[in-house]
Design a protein around this motif. Sequence first.
Motif, PDB file in Angstrom:
ATOM      1  N   LYS A 127       1.114  48.542  -9.372  1.00 22.64           N
ATOM      2  CA  LYS A 127       1.414  47.187  -9.337  1.00 22.64           C
ATOM      3  C   LYS A 127       0.849  46.281  -9.792  1.00 22.64           C
ATOM      4  O   LYS A 127       1.177  45.319 -10.195  1.00 22.64           O
ATOM      5  CB  LYS A 127       1.437  47.195  -7.730  1.00 22.64           C
ATOM      6  N   SER A 128      -0.269  46.862 -10.308  1.00 20.90           N
ATOM      7  CA  SER A 128      -1.039  45.584 -11.434  1.00 20.90           C
ATOM      8  C   SER A 128      -0.885  46.504 -13.168  1.00 20.90           C
ATOM      9  O   SER A 128      -1.901  45.742 -13.595  1.00 20.90           O
ATOM     10  CB  SER A 128      -2.298  45.790 -10.563  1.00 20.90           C
ATOM     11  N   THR A 129      -0.038  46.997 -13.452  1.00 17.54           N
ATOM     12  CA  THR A 129      -0.038  47.820 -14.579  1.00 17.54           C
ATOM     13  C   THR A 129       1.445  47.397 -14.996  1.00 17.54           C
ATOM     14  O   THR A 129       2.435  47.887 -16.064  1.00 17.54           O
ATOM     15  CB  THR A 129      -0.616  49.434 -14.967  1.00 17.54           C
ATOM     16  N   GLY A 130       2.645  46.433 -14.561  1.00 15.74           N
ATOM     17  CA  GLY A 130       3.798  46.636 -14.965  1.00 15.74           C
ATOM     18  C   GLY A 130       4.741  47.943 -14.913  1.00 15.74           C
ATOM     19  O   GLY A 130       5.329  48.406 -15.197  1.00 15.74           O
ATOM     20  N   GLY A 131       3.812  48.552 -13.829  1.00 10.31           N
ATOM     21  CA  GLY A 131       5.103  49.488 -12.634  1.00 10.31           C
ATOM     22  C   GLY A 131       4.924  50.978 -13.445  1.00 10.31           C
ATOM     23  O   GLY A 131       5.856  52.061 -13.280  1.00 10.31           O
ATOM     24  N   VAL A 132       3.675  50.536 -14.121  1.00  5.75           N
ATOM     25  CA  VAL A 132       3.417  52.556 -14.667  1.00  5.75           C
ATOM     26  C   VAL A 132       2.496  52.541 -14.187  1.00  5.75           C
ATOM     27  O   VAL A 132       0.609  52.096 -14.638  1.00  5.75           O
ATOM     28  CB  VAL A 132       2.710  51.717 -16.507  1.00  5.75           C
ATOM     29  N   LEU A 133       1.971  54.027 -13.832  1.00  2.00           N
ATOM     30  CA  LEU A 133       0.967  54.541 -13.104  1.00  2.00           C
ATOM     31  C   LEU A 133      -0.101  54.631 -14.254  1.00  2.00           C
ATOM     32  O   LEU A 133       0.431  55.872 -14.883  1.00  2.00           O
ATOM     33  CB  LEU A 133       1.536  55.703 -12.096  1.00  2.00           C
ATOM     34  N   THR A 134      -0.960  54.565 -13.566  1.00  2.00           N
ATOM     35  CA  THR A 134      -1.646  54.809 -15.236  1.00  2.00           C
ATOM     36  C   THR A 134      -3.284  55.534 -15.256  1.00  2.00           C
ATOM     37  O   THR A 134      -4.153  55.236 -13.661  1.00  2.00           O
ATOM     38  CB  THR A 134      -2.305  53.461 -15.546  1.00  2.00           C
ATOM     39  N   GLU A 135      -3.449  56.141 -15.561  1.00  2.00           N
ATOM     40  CA  GLU A 135      -4.925  57.023 -15.373  1.00  2.00           C
ATOM     41  C   GLU A 135      -6.016  56.897 -16.271  1.00  2.00           C
ATOM     42  O   GLU A 135      -5.271  56.827 -17.863  1.00  2.00           O
ATOM     43  CB  GLU A 135      -4.542  58.585 -14.929  1.00  2.00           C
ATOM     44  N   LEU A 136      -7.271  56.867 -16.214  1.00  2.36           N
ATOM     45  CA  LEU A 136      -8.361  56.469 -17.477  1.00  2.36           C
ATOM     46  C   LEU A 136      -9.355  58.060 -17.553  1.00  2.36           C
ATOM     47  O   LEU A 136      -9.254  58.384 -16.397  1.00  2.36           O
ATOM     48  CB  LEU A 136      -9.185  55.361 -16.992  1.00  2.36           C
ATOM     49  N   CYS A 137      -8.626  58.853 -17.889  1.00  6.48           N
ATOM     50  CA  CYS A 137      -9.948  60.237 -17.541  1.00  6.48           C
ATOM     51  C   CYS A 137     -10.581  60.033 -19.207  1.00  6.48           C
ATOM     52  O   CYS A 137     -10.895  59.635 -19.760  1.00  6.48           O
ATOM     53  CB  CYS A 137      -8.485  60.926 -18.214  1.00  6.48           C
ATOM     54  N   GLU A 138     -11.677  60.846 -18.656  1.00  5.39           N
ATOM     55  CA  GLU A 138     -13.289  61.238 -20.091  1.00  5.39           C
ATOM     56  C   GLU A 138     -13.323  62.735 -20.288  1.00  5.39           C
ATOM     57  O   GLU A 138     -13.188  62.965 -18.880  1.00  5.39           O
ATOM     58  CB  GLU A 138     -14.554  60.080 -19.182  1.00  5.39           C
ATOM     59  N   ILE A 139     -13.718  62.646 -21.093  1.00  2.43           N
ATOM     60  CA  ILE A 139     -13.537  64.311 -21.350  1.00  2.43           C
ATOM     61  C   ILE A 139     -15.089  64.497 -20.947  1.00  2.43           C
ATOM     62  O   ILE A 139     -15.850  63.962 -20.661  1.00  2.43           O
ATOM     63  CB  ILE A 139     -13.401  64.879 -22.695  1.00  2.43           C
ATOM     64  N   GLN A 140     -15.661  65.613 -20.297  1.00  5.00           N
ATOM     65  CA  GLN A 140     -17.003  66.160 -19.659  1.00  5.00           C
ATOM     66  C   GLN A 140     -17.358  67.029 -20.477  1.00  5.00           C
ATOM     67  O   GLN A 140     -18.392  67.354 -21.327  1.00  5.00           O
ATOM     68  CB  GLN A 140     -16.859  66.281 -18.552  1.00  5.00           C
ATOM     69  N   ASN A 141     -16.061  68.046 -20.798  1.00  2.00           N
ATOM     70  CA  ASN A 141     -16.380  69.696 -21.409  1.00  2.00           C
ATOM     71  C   ASN A 141     -15.778  69.554 -22.758  1.00  2.00           C
ATOM     72  O   ASN A 141     -14.450  70.007 -22.866  1.00  2.00           O
ATOM     73  CB  ASN A 141     -16.524  70.400 -20.016  1.00  2.00           C
TER      74      ASN A 141
END
Length: 144
Positions: A127-141
Amino acid sequence: MKADRRKMLKKIDHIGIAVHSIDEAKKFYEEGLGLTCTRIEEVESQKVRTAFFTLGETHIELLEPTAPDSPIARFLEKRGEGIHHIAYQSDNLEKQLQQARENGCRLINEQPVPGAVGKQVAFLHPKSTGGVLTELCEIQNPEL
Ligand code: CO
């Protein structure tokens, strides 16, 4: 404010695609496109089984629900198979989330949660990204 908008994103990490069956769907990626499945992993926190295909610096992530109340099961019911989310890799997920929040984004995950491939992940509401489900990720390993 400008300082808060420093570029923490590195690349598109992967594109998530919802499927009923990884076994069925992977045929297209392997035989139709000639890609190799490099990893199959269940992510309990999201109630999904995932399959990864590496292509250059990015990946295709197939998502199959493992329970009827899985978010992917609900997505499939409503929308059918198809593109589910885009994931951006950040070098600082905490700050990335804070920046999104401060700029009016609705967060699905207020805090990072464990994702596939040992990553920390958090989703922003479509709803707050123009209809695109957005994932943010960070590599741990980086070994995984
Ligand atoms: Co993903």
